[in-house]
Design a protein around this motif. Structure first.
Motif, PDB file in Angstrom:
ATOM      1  N   TRP A 112       0.837  -1.192   0.000  1.00 21.38           N
ATOM      2  CA  TRP A 112       0.000   0.000   0.000  1.00 21.38           C
ATOM      3  C   TRP A 112       0.874   1.244   0.000  1.00 21.38           C
ATOM      4  CZ3 TRP A 112      -5.307  -0.878   0.037  1.00 21.38           C
ATOM      5  CH2 TRP A 112      -5.694  -2.195   0.330  1.00 21.38           C
ATOM      6  N   GLU A 113       0.367   2.281  -0.637  1.00 23.99           N
ATOM      7  CA  GLU A 113       1.045   3.562  -0.653  1.00 23.99           C
ATOM      8  C   GLU A 113      -0.010   4.654  -0.503  1.00 23.99           C
ATOM      9  OE1 GLU A 113       3.481   5.718  -4.052  1.00 23.99           O
ATOM     10  OE2 GLU A 113       4.496   3.892  -3.314  1.00 23.99           O
ATOM     11  N   ASN A 114       0.040   5.360   0.607  1.00 22.40           N
ATOM     12  CA  ASN A 114      -0.910   6.440   0.890  1.00 22.40           C
ATOM     13  C   ASN A 114      -2.360   5.991   0.744  1.00 22.40           C
ATOM     14  OD1 ASN A 114       1.183   8.306   1.406  1.00 22.40           O
ATOM     15  ND2 ASN A 114       1.451   8.579  -0.796  1.00 22.40           N
ATOM     16  N   GLY A 115      -2.668   4.797   1.270  1.00 24.70           N
ATOM     17  CA  GLY A 115      -4.039   4.306   1.286  1.00 24.70           C
ATOM     18  C   GLY A 115      -4.493   3.556   0.056  1.00 24.70           C
ATOM     19  N   ARG A 116      -3.620   3.414  -0.947  1.00 22.90           N
ATOM     20  CA  ARG A 116      -3.994   2.729  -2.189  1.00 22.90           C
ATOM     21  C   ARG A 116      -3.094   1.527  -2.422  1.00 22.90           C
ATOM     22  NH1 ARG A 116      -5.435   6.845  -6.865  1.00 22.90           N
ATOM     23  NH2 ARG A 116      -6.379   4.920  -7.554  1.00 22.90           N
ATOM     24  N   ALA A 117      -3.684   0.442  -2.920  1.00 19.63           N
ATOM     25  CA  ALA A 117      -2.900  -0.734  -3.279  1.00 19.63           C
ATOM     26  C   ALA A 117      -2.058  -0.400  -4.496  1.00 19.63           C
ATOM     27  CB  ALA A 117      -3.820  -1.914  -3.577  1.00 19.63           C
ATOM     28  N   VAL A 118      -0.775  -0.733  -4.432  1.00 16.18           N
ATOM     29  CA  VAL A 118       0.125  -0.474  -5.550  1.00 16.18           C
ATOM     30  C   VAL A 118       0.610  -1.792  -6.120  1.00 16.18           C
ATOM     31  CG1 VAL A 118       0.842   1.801  -4.745  1.00 16.18           C
ATOM     32  CG2 VAL A 118       2.112  -0.217  -4.005  1.00 16.18           C
ATOM     33  N   THR A 119       1.188  -1.736  -7.294  1.00 17.84           N
ATOM     34  CA  THR A 119       1.599  -2.928  -8.024  1.00 17.84           C
ATOM     35  C   THR A 119       2.524  -3.808  -7.184  1.00 17.84           C
ATOM     36  OG1 THR A 119       1.412  -1.706 -10.057  1.00 17.84           O
ATOM     37  CG2 THR A 119       2.637  -3.752 -10.169  1.00 17.84           C
ATOM     38  N   VAL A 120       2.193  -5.091  -7.167  1.00 19.58           N
ATOM     39  CA  VAL A 120       3.036  -6.101  -6.528  1.00 19.58           C
ATOM     40  C   VAL A 120       3.313  -7.181  -7.555  1.00 19.58           C
ATOM     41  CG1 VAL A 120       2.311  -5.622  -4.172  1.00 19.58           C
ATOM     42  CG2 VAL A 120       1.003  -7.231  -5.528  1.00 19.58           C
ATOM     43  N   GLN A 121       3.720  -8.359  -7.119  1.00 22.03           N
ATOM     44  CA  GLN A 121       4.120  -9.428  -8.023  1.00 22.03           C
ATOM     45  C   GLN A 121       3.070  -9.724  -9.092  1.00 22.03           C
ATOM     46  OE1 GLN A 121       3.756  -9.523  -4.779  1.00 22.03           O
ATOM     47  NE2 GLN A 121       5.353 -10.643  -3.741  1.00 22.03           N
ATOM     48  N   THR A 122       1.797  -9.699  -8.765  1.00 22.60           N
ATOM     49  CA  THR A 122       0.752 -10.068  -9.714  1.00 22.60           C
ATOM     50  C   THR A 122       0.495  -8.979 -10.748  1.00 22.60           C
ATOM     51  OG1 THR A 122      -0.960  -9.177  -8.279  1.00 22.60           O
ATOM     52  CG2 THR A 122      -0.429 -11.523  -8.029  1.00 22.60           C
ATOM     53  N   GLY A 123       0.996  -7.771 -10.516  1.00 21.95           N
ATOM     54  CA  GLY A 123       0.807  -6.696 -11.476  1.00 21.95           C
ATOM     55  C   GLY A 123      -0.560  -6.037 -11.402  1.00 21.95           C
ATOM     56  N   ASN A 124      -1.419  -6.455 -10.479  1.00 21.55           N
ATOM     57  CA  ASN A 124      -2.760  -5.874 -10.421  1.00 21.55           C
ATOM     58  C   ASN A 124      -3.016  -5.111  -9.123  1.00 21.55           C
ATOM     59  OD1 ASN A 124      -3.093  -7.871  -8.542  1.00 21.55           O
ATOM     60  ND2 ASN A 124      -4.757  -8.933  -9.582  1.00 21.55           N
ATOM     61  N   GLY A 125      -1.986  -4.790  -8.378  1.00 18.88           N
ATOM     62  CA  GLY A 125      -2.174  -4.019  -7.157  1.00 18.88           C
ATOM     63  C   GLY A 125      -2.308  -4.873  -5.923  1.00 18.88           C
ATOM     64  N   GLY A 126      -2.490  -6.151  -6.052  1.00 21.97           N
ATOM     65  CA  GLY A 126      -2.623  -7.020  -4.894  1.00 21.97           C
ATOM     66  C   GLY A 126      -3.195  -8.357  -5.300  1.00 21.97           C
ATOM     67  N   THR A 127      -3.386  -9.213  -4.317  1.00 28.88           N
ATOM     68  CA  THR A 127      -3.920 -10.546  -4.580  1.00 28.88           C
ATOM     69  C   THR A 127      -5.138 -10.776  -3.711  1.00 28.88           C
ATOM     70  OG1 THR A 127      -1.711 -11.379  -5.072  1.00 28.88           O
ATOM     71  CG2 THR A 127      -3.396 -13.015  -4.567  1.00 28.88           C
ATOM     72  N   TYR A 128      -6.268 -11.099  -4.341  1.00 28.09           N
ATOM     73  CA  TYR A 128      -7.466 -11.465  -3.591  1.00 28.09           C
ATOM     74  C   TYR A 128      -7.542 -12.990  -3.552  1.00 28.09           C
ATOM     75  CZ  TYR A 128     -12.113 -11.849  -1.761  1.00 28.09           C
ATOM     76  OH  TYR A 128     -13.173 -12.164  -0.957  1.00 28.09           O
ATOM     77  N   THR A 129      -7.731 -13.533  -2.349  1.00 27.31           N
ATOM     78  CA  THR A 129      -7.888 -14.966  -2.171  1.00 27.31           C
ATOM     79  C   THR A 129      -9.265 -15.219  -1.578  1.00 27.31           C
ATOM     80  OG1 THR A 129      -5.513 -15.175  -1.767  1.00 27.31           O
ATOM     81  CG2 THR A 129      -6.905 -17.047  -1.133  1.00 27.31           C
ATOM     82  N   PHE A 130     -10.065 -16.040  -2.260  1.00 25.36           N
ATOM     83  CA  PHE A 130     -11.402 -16.377  -1.789  1.00 25.36           C
ATOM     84  C   PHE A 130     -11.318 -17.297  -0.572  1.00 25.36           C
ATOM     85  CE2 PHE A 130     -11.851 -15.167  -6.182  1.00 25.36           C
ATOM     86  CZ  PHE A 130     -13.024 -14.432  -6.210  1.00 25.36           C
ATOM     87  N   ASP A 131     -12.435 -17.465   0.116  1.00 26.03           N
ATOM     88  CA  ASP A 131     -12.449 -18.271   1.338  1.00 26.03           C
ATOM     89  C   ASP A 131     -12.079 -19.735   1.100  1.00 26.03           C
ATOM     90  OD1 ASP A 131     -14.848 -18.845   0.031  1.00 26.03           O
ATOM     91  OD2 ASP A 131     -16.017 -18.947   1.869  1.00 26.03           O
TER      92      ASP A 131
END
Length: 187
Positions: free
Chosen positions: A71-90
């Protein structure tokens, strides 16, 4: 001579909004490793700077999924996946926008069927859970709760307010999700 680094003092702040912050304060601002619980029950665990998500952190949703990002100043920024973060379902399924082929025309299996194989022939599965939720007439099952198109509100399966749907989500739900119908009217 060794210098001793002081451990930050952990504070607990309860905001008027219902949010609860547990972590250090710097000049009265939320900074450092913390836990921040929103009124909805969603919890952020990670770094904060100047009262905003900043550094590495994870949002844990009440539906069981989580979103991990830098995160940078409250916003997700590019990480390994290139999309700002990784969402993992339950259920462990990770969302990757550039490689998403789950439940698409090329392969209609649910994630549990991809991991555990298909069950023997029988009644068609409506969702990726053993027992689908009961749907009120005219409402939709949008995966993380029930959607009432009349007031455009998504509720948990226990009918507790979850969020208001914007126009894009409304259109997606109406176009793609299972709807509660009156079976007798269909016969």
């Amino acid at each position: 001579m060794e210098t001793k680094t002081e451990e930050p003092v952990i504070e607990v702040l309860e905001h008027a909004t219902g949010s609860i912050y547990t972590g250090p304060l710097t000049n009265g601002r939320m900074e450092g490793k913390c836990e921040y619980v929103l009124p909805t029950g969603t919890k952020y665990v990670g770094d904060m700077k100047d009262g905003m998500f900043h550094g590495h952190g994870t949002l844990y949703f009440t539906t069981g999924g989580h979103f991990e990002a830098n995160w940078e100043n409250g916003r997700a920024v590019t990480v390994q996946t290139g999309n700002g973060g990784t969402y993992t379902f339950d259920d462990g399924l990770k969302y990757a926008a550039d490689e998403w082929d789950y439940c698409m025309p090329v392969d209609r299996r649910f994630y549990s069927e991809v991991c555990n194989g298909l069950k023997p022939a029988g009644r068609t599965r409506l969702i990726d859970k053993e027992v689908p939720a009961e749907l009120p007439l005219g409402w939709y099952d949008c995966g993380d709760g029930l959607y009432n198109p009349e007031n455009r509100v998504v509720y948990t399966y226990e009918k507790i307010f979850l969020r208001n749907a914007d126009i894009d989500e409304h259109e997606w739900i109406v176009r793609t999700c299972r709807k509660g119908i009156n079976i007798e009217e269909q016969l």
